[in-house]
Design a protein around this motif. Sequence first.
Motif, short mmCIF file in Angstrom:
data_model
loop_
_atom_site.label_atom_id
_atom_site.label_comp_id
_atom_site.label_asym_id
_atom_site.label_seq_id
_atom_site.Cartn_x
_atom_site.Cartn_y
_atom_site.Cartn_z
N LYS A 369 -0.60 108.35 5.65
CA LYS A 369 -0.48 108.11 7.09
C LYS A 369 0.85 107.46 7.46
CE LYS A 369 -2.10 107.28 11.36
NZ LYS A 369 -2.55 108.30 12.31
N PHE A 370 1.36 106.57 6.63
CA PHE A 370 2.56 105.81 6.99
C PHE A 370 3.82 106.29 6.26
CE2 PHE A 370 -0.93 103.07 8.19
CZ PHE A 370 -0.51 102.51 9.39
N ASN A 371 3.78 107.49 5.71
CA ASN A 371 4.96 108.00 5.01
C ASN A 371 6.21 107.98 5.89
OD1 ASN A 371 3.56 108.43 2.67
ND2 ASN A 371 3.56 110.67 2.78
N LYS A 372 6.08 108.49 7.10
CA LYS A 372 7.26 108.55 7.98
C LYS A 372 7.70 107.15 8.39
CE LYS A 372 9.07 110.80 12.13
NZ LYS A 372 8.80 111.78 13.23
N ASP A 373 6.75 106.28 8.72
CA ASP A 373 7.09 104.92 9.17
C ASP A 373 7.84 104.17 8.07
OD1 ASP A 373 5.04 104.25 11.74
OD2 ASP A 373 4.38 105.81 10.37
N VAL A 374 7.35 104.29 6.82
CA VAL A 374 7.93 103.51 5.73
C VAL A 374 9.17 104.19 5.16
CG1 VAL A 374 7.52 102.62 3.40
CG2 VAL A 374 5.75 102.40 5.16
N PHE A 375 9.04 105.44 4.76
CA PHE A 375 10.15 106.12 4.11
C PHE A 375 11.26 106.47 5.11
CE2 PHE A 375 6.68 107.74 1.10
CZ PHE A 375 6.80 106.62 0.30
N GLY A 376 10.85 106.77 6.34
CA GLY A 376 11.85 107.05 7.37
C GLY A 376 12.37 105.78 8.01
N GLY A 377 11.44 105.00 8.58
CA GLY A 377 11.85 103.81 9.31
C GLY A 377 12.39 102.71 8.44
N LEU A 378 11.84 102.52 7.24
CA LEU A 378 12.26 101.41 6.38
C LEU A 378 13.35 101.82 5.40
CD1 LEU A 378 11.67 98.45 5.62
CD2 LEU A 378 9.99 99.30 3.97
N LEU A 379 13.18 102.97 4.76
CA LEU A 379 14.16 103.39 3.74
C LEU A 379 15.23 104.32 4.29
CD1 LEU A 379 11.87 103.96 0.60
CD2 LEU A 379 12.94 101.86 1.45
N GLY A 380 15.03 104.86 5.49
CA GLY A 380 16.08 105.64 6.13
C GLY A 380 16.12 107.11 5.79
N TYR A 381 15.07 107.65 5.19
CA TYR A 381 15.05 109.08 4.90
C TYR A 381 14.81 109.87 6.18
CZ TYR A 381 14.95 108.03 -0.10
OH TYR A 381 15.27 107.59 -1.35
N THR A 382 15.44 111.04 6.29
CA THR A 382 15.29 111.87 7.48
C THR A 382 14.01 112.69 7.40
OG1 THR A 382 16.46 113.75 6.51
CG2 THR A 382 17.81 112.08 7.62
#
Length: 395
Positions: A369-382
């Motif tokens: 559920k939080f893949n985008k929030d964590v990997f995108g928002g926290l780690l900066g992956y597009t």
Amino acid sequence: MSRQALEGLKVVEVGNIVAGPWCGSMLADFGARVIKVEPPKTGDLMRGMGRIKNLWFAVEGRNKQNVTLNLKTEQGKKMLWQLIEDADVLIENFRPGVFRKLGFTWEEIHRRNPRLIYTVASGYGQTGPYAPRPGFDRMGLALGGFLEVTGYPDTPPVKPGISVADFYTAMFSCMAVMFAIYDRDVNGSGEGQMIDCALTESVLRLQESIIAEYSYDGTIRTRIGNGTTVTVPSGHFLTKDDKYVALSITGDKLYRDCMHQIDRQDLIDHPDYQTTIDRAAHREEINAEFAKWARAHTLKECLDILGEGIPACPIYNVADIMEDPQFAARNDIVEVETEQFGKIKMQNVCPKMLGTPGEIKWPGQPLGKFNKDVFGGLLGYTDEQLAKFAEDGVI
């Protein structure tokens, strides 16, 4: 909402089923940001456990940002390292050696993030001849001595109906994390440390004075049923209406009060029953007398006669718990909206902190559920990178 005690604390949980995840649940309940890492497709095994799939996870996965990572891939390992490198706490409960084989040794973890507190739970601990063995709740209860003292002398040992060893290990782990944070941030060491928790040792620590007794005079404590050697009378007594009253009497005054309430002055005056030690020696006799009394009365009559001053209560099932005014008054059961099940009820946050209370912000969420929030928002992956990772089985 007032502030929470663990606001600002970042936790990475690489756990499965109970001992690791429940430590993460307690930290999350009090405001820590807990990022729960699960394998893609399968997730935490807890999702498939219990009578209804995902229902247990809705409780123990609450307040966590659950993400998926395939730690057998190099990209998956890289992303976990990125999460670890600025975390405060890492929770893990693989079998000893598994996490190390993936490249996540304590030495390397500490080198990359000297402030990180790494708590690991296993069946037997990270060292010793049993360390490599798989250890589940039952093994912890068995080797730690719990099963030997649970049940009746003429029956096999009885396992509790819940995962006691797992939950206690998680609780000890959570306590140790707080000790380590205090040392790091208040004592000023500035250093993280590794915490090695074992199911067997958690259970062993609960075993009252059995070690001392054995070392003193060789006594091996074993099963004595529902009574105890220090509270007499005590146990679970069948009533006239085929229900059970639980009773626990400690000390001389409480014993006299109890016997007075059930109109048994003879049990007060009896020369063999004058002290706690005396009564322990005649435990079965006294329990038998109370059992006769209880069997002659309904549960309500027993409780009414014993009154508010005697430690006695009914034995509840879950339906009784849901209807009880004490739990209701303290808001111990709360209703939570879930995506899969609609509104369900679950245990509220425990313990109650009046200054910085815990809170259930959301229940356990669907896998990833939080893949985008964590990997995108926290780690900066597009979004494009995340789509490629999903295609490659990394997330």
